[in-house]
Design a protein around this motif. Structure first.
Motif, short mmCIF file in Angstrom:
data_model
loop_
_atom_site.label_atom_id
_atom_site.label_comp_id
_atom_site.label_asym_id
_atom_site.label_seq_id
_atom_site.Cartn_x
_atom_site.Cartn_y
_atom_site.Cartn_z
N SER A 59 -3.48 -0.44 0.06
CA SER A 59 -3.29 0.69 -0.85
C SER A 59 -1.90 0.70 -1.48
O SER A 59 -1.74 1.10 -2.63
N LEU A 60 -0.87 0.23 -0.74
CA LEU A 60 0.46 0.18 -1.34
C LEU A 60 0.51 -0.83 -2.48
O LEU A 60 1.27 -0.67 -3.43
N ALA A 61 -0.32 -1.87 -2.40
CA ALA A 61 -0.35 -2.87 -3.47
C ALA A 61 -1.20 -2.38 -4.64
O ALA A 61 -1.34 -3.07 -5.65
N GLU B 14 -5.02 0.32 10.31
CA GLU B 14 -4.35 1.23 9.37
C GLU B 14 -3.17 0.56 8.69
O GLU B 14 -2.91 0.78 7.50
N GLN C 35 -4.75 -1.42 6.03
CA GLN C 35 -5.23 -0.54 4.94
C GLN C 35 -4.06 -0.12 4.06
O GLN C 35 -4.17 -0.08 2.83
N LEU C 36 -2.94 0.19 4.72
CA LEU C 36 -1.74 0.58 3.98
C LEU C 36 -1.28 -0.56 3.07
O LEU C 36 -0.89 -0.33 1.93
N THR C 37 -1.38 -1.78 3.60
CA THR C 37 -0.98 -2.95 2.81
C THR C 37 -1.82 -3.06 1.54
O THR C 37 -1.31 -3.37 0.47
N LEU D 125 5.50 -4.09 12.13
CA LEU D 125 4.35 -3.27 11.73
C LEU D 125 4.73 -1.81 11.97
O LEU D 125 5.58 -1.52 12.81
N LEU D 126 4.10 -0.88 11.23
CA LEU D 126 4.44 0.54 11.40
C LEU D 126 3.87 1.03 12.74
O LEU D 126 2.67 0.94 12.98
N ARG E 173 -1.18 -9.41 7.75
CA ARG E 173 -0.71 -8.50 6.70
C ARG E 173 -0.23 -9.29 5.48
O ARG E 173 -0.48 -8.90 4.34
N GLY F 262 3.58 -6.46 -4.22
CA GLY F 262 2.53 -6.10 -3.28
C GLY F 262 1.28 -6.94 -3.47
O GLY F 262 0.59 -7.27 -2.51
#
Lengths: 406, 209
Positions: free
Chosen positions: B105-107, B98, B101-103, B90-91, B148, B78
């Protein structure tokens, strides 16, 4: 961006699916809540009202009817019994306390009960305002009656003949409120208490006038028992031994019938119980369907999302994180459903209570039981069970294979 | 520096593939050339820590990545590897912001909205930051997926067949974006492709035969 927010967003990206699942859980939980609350309240009311009464003696007929009319004040009485015979039973050595009941009149649908001072001891009544009935036509009213009918000490009212809403009033004699009971949390909150003679007054005017000036409160007065009748007799035993002997004696030796509140209540509850059981299985079935529906929903959405989840793994999400996200989705659906179900269940019961005719057995949605936590736990369990297979699949997924299948 | 050494991988059907050793210096731009079925995707997956090879070592910034625990490897990937897939992916339930942001926080990184805006601006899709993926055009989606990949300033930026389904003009545009972004973010770039059109832009080539 925590897992909860991710799960939440993902669920609501398909609002119809989420709503359907929540609705099913809500429906199931709601039925279970109503059943739990209602049967609990009914059981408690049955117990509260009959806890110190060992036996009811009345005219021959249905024993259940006798119990319902003399203890719960719901059904009509089975008929009248001669005061003389009742007095003989009351003096029996097996009997510790005997309370006469004379029913037959009402005020705006509230039952007027003619009885004597033993009644006070039997139900451990306490006065909030004024005093207990002493003279003829004195009335001591239950706490709920005072509140709902707006009656105060010193007010007067006319009784009506019959047990439901008054049709013909006994205009000649007005009752006078002399006291209001403290709330007892049982059937006496919903009754108007007076002496037996007052009831007699109402019904045979001629004879009542002949006794004017006398004190009627002591119904055991030998001279006056001739031809007089009461509705039933509530009996407390002197010793546990009486249980075996006394009811048989009453049924065989006299023209009267005896009925045990404990036995009849159990019988009544087992009758209601069949219906409760059926509904309960129905609710369990709905919960099962709801669980399967949540499972299918998660399973299908997982199939569509395998690539998304694999991408999340490449972004740094661990296997455990994906597992948690899927489990959370199941939990969110079922917990929301359960909470709404509990709330709606309470609401429905409150509405039912508001429309109920008999105020004695009124149900309320404002009582919360510790058992409701179990309903919430059932919801949690269904959520976890429905989500566990999809979650394990997400956990085990081979991202290299998924990503290679572009 | 990125280094692979003595890599051998055996597929489930016992077919074995051997990759020659490869050293990539920081900030270099490489082309990974190979026909379909030549093991290109396998090598990419090995390089990004998605697929553990049967044998050999992969070092990114002197970290032996397959000696990390699975969880640590996920996190390392990540933070140090950005991947541009053939399709954007992408989700759908999250907006572009978002998704980014997920990218972060997941890292395991702090959410940094300034950085997100900066990257979106450099890719000219800042105006779409609050839109959901299905409101973007294909070109915009591709740029969002590049955003991303470079967001966490990875050591290694990998693009898997980024141009194969595009016409000449768009293929050139995407290629330029990737080159530009790898320079902007000081990232080593590896593009895996069988697309002969983009060959000229690279001096470093690793060929699979």
């Amino acid at each position: 961006m925590n897992p909860f927010k991710l799960s939440w967003k993902n669920l609501w990206s398909k609002p119809l699916n989420a709503t359907l699942n929540i609705l099913l859980i809500t429906f199931g939980t709601c039925i279970l809540t109503v059943l739990l609350l209602a049967s609990n309240q009914i059981e408690q009311k049955l117990e509260n009202n009959s806890k110190d009464i060992d036996l009811v003696v009345g005219a021959k007929g249905s024993p259940l009817q006798l119990i319902l009319s003399s203890i719960y004040y719901i059904d009509f009485p089975t008929g009248n019994i001669p005061l003389k015979e009742a007095n003989e039973l009351a003096r029996n050595p097996f009997v510790k306390r005997a309370v006469p009941l004379a029913l037959g009149d009402n005020y705006n649908g509230i039952r007027i009960v003619g009885t004597d001072t033993n009644y006070i001891g039997l139900y451990k009544l306490k006065i909030k305002e004024g005093k207990f009935w002493q003279q003829d036509m004195d009335a001591t009213i239950g706490a709920t009656v005072a509140k709902e009918q707006n009656l105060k000490v010193g007010d007067t009212f006319y009784g009506g003949h019959g047990l439901t809403e008054m049709s013909d009033q006994h205009k000649e004699h007005a009752y006078k409120v002399v006291g209001i009971l403290a709330p007892q949390r049982n059937v006496t909150d919903h009754l108007i208490l007076t002496n037996v003679a007052s009831i007699w007054h109402m019904h045979d005017d001629g004879e009542a006038h002949a006794h004017e000036g006398h004190n009627h409160t002591d119904f055991k007065n030998e001279q006056e028992t001739e031809g007089k009748e009461i509705t039933s007799l509530l009996i407390q035993y002197r010793s546990p031994m009486s249980v075996a002997m006394f009811p048989r004696m009453v049924n065989q030796m006299t023209s009267l019938q005896s009925a045990s509140p404990a036995m009849e209540s159990t019988r009544l509850f087992s009758l209601i119980g069949v219906g409760v059981d059926t509904l309960q299985w129905f609710a369990v079935l709905i919960m099962l369907v709801a669980g399967i529906s949540v499972f299918v929903n998660l399973y299908n959405s997982l199939k569509e999302r395998t690539y998304d989840l694999a991408v999340m793994r490449t972004l740094g999400a661990s296997r455990l994180k994906l597992f948690i996200i899927i489990i959370l989705e199941g939990l969110i659906l079922t917990v929301i459903g359960s909470l709404i179900g509990l709330a709606v269940g309470h609401g429905i019961l409150q509405v039912i209570g508001a429309y109920q005719e008999s105020s004695q057995a009124r149900l309320t949605g404002l009582i919360f039981l510790p058992q409701e936590v179990y309903l919430l736990l059932i919801g949690l369990a269904i959520g976890i069970f429905a989500a566990i297979i999809p979650a394990i699949q997400a956990y085990r997924s081979n991202i290299s294979k998924i990503l290679a299948k572009n | 520096m990125i280094e692979i050494k003595d890599i051998k991988h055996q597929y489930n059907n016992n077919q074995e593939i051997v990759f020659k050793d490869w050293q990539i210096e920081n900030n270099q731009q490489w082309l990974l050339l190979g026909e379909s079925g030549s093991g290109k995707t396998t090598l990419l997956h090995i390089l990004t820590g998605i697929l553990k090879p049967t044998q050999g070592s992969v070092k990114i910034n002197s970290t032996e990545i397959y000696q990390l625990s699975p969880k640590a490897l996920d996190r390392f990937r990540g933070q140090h590897v950005g991947i541009v897939f053939q399709r954007p992916h992408l989700l759908k339930s999250l907006s572009i912001t978002e998704n980014l942001q997920l990218t972060q926080s997941l890292a395991g990184l702090e959410v940094n909205t300034n950085r997100i805006d900066e990257v979106l601006y450099s890719l000219n899709i800042l105006s779409k930051k609050n839109n959901k993926p299905d409101q973007l055009s294909q070109g915009q989606l591709q740029r969002a997926s590049i955003a991303r990949a470079v967001l966490n300033k990875p050591t290694l930026l990998i693009a898997d067949e980024p141009t194969s389904s595009l016409d000449d003009k768009n293929a050139q545009a995407v290629l330029n974006l990737l080159l530009e972004q790898s320079q902007l973010n000081h990232t080593t770039l590896v593009i895996a492709t069988h697309d002969q059109r983009i060959k000229e832009a690279f001096t470093n080539t690793y060929s699979l035969s």
